[in-house]
Design a protein around this motif. Sequence first.
Motif, mmCIF file in Angstrom:
data_model
loop_
_atom_site.group_PDB
_atom_site.id
_atom_site.type_symbol
_atom_site.label_atom_id
_atom_site.label_comp_id
_atom_site.label_asym_id
_atom_site.label_seq_id
_atom_site.Cartn_x
_atom_site.Cartn_y
_atom_site.Cartn_z
ATOM 1 N N PRO A 228 16.110 51.583 -20.613
ATOM 2 C CA PRO A 228 15.438 51.077 -19.405
ATOM 3 C C PRO A 228 14.135 50.356 -19.754
ATOM 4 C CG PRO A 228 16.075 53.387 -19.149
ATOM 5 C CD PRO A 228 16.224 53.051 -20.600
ATOM 6 N N VAL A 229 13.885 49.238 -19.092
ATOM 7 C CA VAL A 229 12.646 48.469 -19.255
ATOM 8 C C VAL A 229 12.142 48.085 -17.872
ATOM 9 C CG1 VAL A 229 13.150 47.591 -21.569
ATOM 10 C CG2 VAL A 229 13.989 46.349 -19.576
ATOM 11 N N ALA A 230 10.884 47.665 -17.809
ATOM 12 C CA ALA A 230 10.276 47.349 -16.523
ATOM 13 C C ALA A 230 10.794 46.037 -15.951
ATOM 14 C CB ALA A 230 8.753 47.309 -16.667
ATOM 15 N N SER A 231 11.014 45.037 -16.811
ATOM 16 C CA SER A 231 11.457 43.714 -16.348
ATOM 17 C C SER A 231 12.028 42.955 -17.541
ATOM 18 C CB SER A 231 10.289 42.938 -15.728
ATOM 19 O OG SER A 231 9.367 42.549 -16.724
ATOM 20 N N PRO A 232 12.712 41.815 -17.313
ATOM 21 C CA PRO A 232 13.233 41.023 -18.437
ATOM 22 C C PRO A 232 12.177 40.201 -19.150
ATOM 23 C CG PRO A 232 14.475 40.647 -16.395
ATOM 24 C CD PRO A 232 13.219 41.331 -16.026
ATOM 25 N N ARG A 233 10.914 40.298 -18.769
ATOM 26 C CA ARG A 233 9.886 39.499 -19.420
ATOM 27 C C ARG A 233 9.714 39.898 -20.882
ATOM 28 N NH1 ARG A 233 4.813 40.120 -15.522
ATOM 29 N NH2 ARG A 233 5.372 42.309 -15.948
ATOM 30 N N SER A 234 9.224 38.944 -21.672
ATOM 31 C CA SER A 234 9.121 39.154 -23.118
ATOM 32 C C SER A 234 8.202 40.315 -23.463
ATOM 33 C CB SER A 234 8.620 37.877 -23.796
ATOM 34 O OG SER A 234 9.497 36.799 -23.549
ATOM 35 N N GLU A 319 22.819 25.939 -16.073
ATOM 36 C CA GLU A 319 21.651 26.623 -16.592
ATOM 37 C C GLU A 319 21.849 28.127 -16.435
ATOM 38 O OE1 GLU A 319 16.811 26.926 -15.854
ATOM 39 O OE2 GLU A 319 18.062 25.592 -14.656
ATOM 40 N N PHE A 320 21.911 28.837 -17.555
ATOM 41 C CA PHE A 320 22.101 30.276 -17.542
ATOM 42 C C PHE A 320 20.755 30.968 -17.763
ATOM 43 C CE2 PHE A 320 26.137 28.462 -18.849
ATOM 44 C CZ PHE A 320 27.031 29.124 -18.025
ATOM 45 N N LYS A 321 20.565 32.059 -17.057
ATOM 46 C CA LYS A 321 19.305 32.791 -17.145
ATOM 47 C C LYS A 321 19.172 33.436 -18.517
ATOM 48 C CE LYS A 321 18.510 31.913 -12.805
ATOM 49 N NZ LYS A 321 17.447 30.954 -12.399
ATOM 50 N N ASN A 322 17.976 33.366 -19.076
ATOM 51 C CA ASN A 322 17.714 33.986 -20.371
ATOM 52 C C ASN A 322 16.240 34.315 -20.474
ATOM 53 O OD1 ASN A 322 16.277 31.629 -21.861
ATOM 54 N ND2 ASN A 322 18.158 30.692 -21.070
ATOM 55 N N THR A 323 15.908 35.092 -21.475
ATOM 56 C CA THR A 323 14.529 35.462 -21.759
ATOM 57 C C THR A 323 14.316 35.415 -23.266
ATOM 58 O OG1 THR A 323 12.814 37.122 -21.386
ATOM 59 C CG2 THR A 323 15.018 37.926 -21.929
ATOM 60 N N THR A 324 13.092 35.564 -23.678
ATOM 61 C CA THR A 324 12.743 35.477 -25.100
ATOM 62 C C THR A 324 12.385 36.858 -25.625
ATOM 63 O OG1 THR A 324 11.883 33.238 -24.765
ATOM 64 C CG2 THR A 324 11.258 34.362 -26.797
ATOM 65 N N TRP A 325 13.037 37.241 -26.724
ATOM 66 C CA TRP A 325 12.769 38.510 -27.391
ATOM 67 C C TRP A 325 12.512 38.243 -28.868
ATOM 68 C CZ3 TRP A 325 16.004 40.806 -31.203
ATOM 69 C CH2 TRP A 325 15.592 42.083 -31.627
ATOM 70 N N ARG A 326 11.281 38.475 -29.287
ATOM 71 C CA ARG A 326 10.857 38.297 -30.690
ATOM 72 C C ARG A 326 11.233 36.915 -31.226
ATOM 73 N NH1 ARG A 326 12.314 44.266 -33.361
ATOM 74 N NH2 ARG A 326 11.091 45.489 -31.860
#
Length: 386
Positions: A228-234, A319-326
Amino acid sequence: MLGRWTHRPASCNSLLRTSLQECRHTSHHVRISRGDDLGPTRDDAHQTFRIREHGDGQALPLPPLLDPVVREKRSQWDKKKLWPNAETFTPFQKKLQANPFAHALASPVRQCRATLISLPVAFLTSLHARPHPTTLDPWLLPVSLTTEKKQLGPPYRFALRHLITTQLGKKKAWEKGIYSRMEAKYGSSNVKNMVWREDLPDLILDLMQKQLIKKISWNLGFRGRLAPVASPRSEDIEHVDDVSCILFFGSLRTRADDVHDHASEIVLEMDKWSSYVAKAFADKLDPHAAPEVTHSSPSWFVEPIVPRLQPRLRCPELEFKNTTWRGQKVPVYSLADLLGENRARQLITDSEYKGEKCVVMKTVRHNLIVQILLMRLQAYIAQPGP
């Protein structure tokens, strides 16, 4: 439950194939002469020669099927390759083995019957003919979404998009994709009576959603399989290791998406009236209907051309939703958008992650199937962004 189509017409090709298989089967039991059975011979590094006792004494080469040297050289390429040992994998091989995009791209490449573009099977929809329980007419159905059997007959494949499925159902456009292999399997008369369900786009969507719910319930059933995480933000997922994708329990739609949907409805309504005008005034708009024109309209000409909105403006890139991780991008999937509000709420309520807003799915082998299903469902319902 629809049965299995059993019509198999006999043909010259099938008889020839059967004969070749029988010959190939019997050839495995033929005893190959070796050593002294061949008589006086001499061999070099490439082939064997039989020494002639009469005549000019010139040696004659043995046929390749009887030559032990040739057969030994060929047999070294017939050995089956050993399965890779997972215990000896390098870190890169382990990372590649758990990558869902690598598995999707490694699937067999087949041709889309709608666009004639070659794509991996993971990005295609497969339909198979099955007889109707009452009329016995062959129906094209997504049988592969409900069974794990491999031998289902020749498939009818096209790109995994709701838009393309809907377009194939208009004016029987799908009939142009019937190919000779299907006619040879089911017979030309059965192919002419083949049925395309009107609700096929929604049926495929419903089956894909049920398939995803069945697989993802295992991950949501026990706490600890997802993080579990708070949000998809980096900044909220930076501390988590081996992030493969993000599961967001809410919706990722914005007000811009609602405005875009409303604009699309207006465009479709304008196209409907444009088609109505084109048909009502076909004799005045059709350049081939003039009295001085002696030739008929070409095969590609469907209706008179009327002003419409440019397709490139209507259908921008997906356009597909994505986020940045490391430093690298990872996909973000919304269960509410993929499964619908009711199904997503029921799935989350019955899980161990009730009350969470977002979870991380790790890059491990047992999450491959779920991530591929998420990718396929996302591609099927994807619409051009606002």
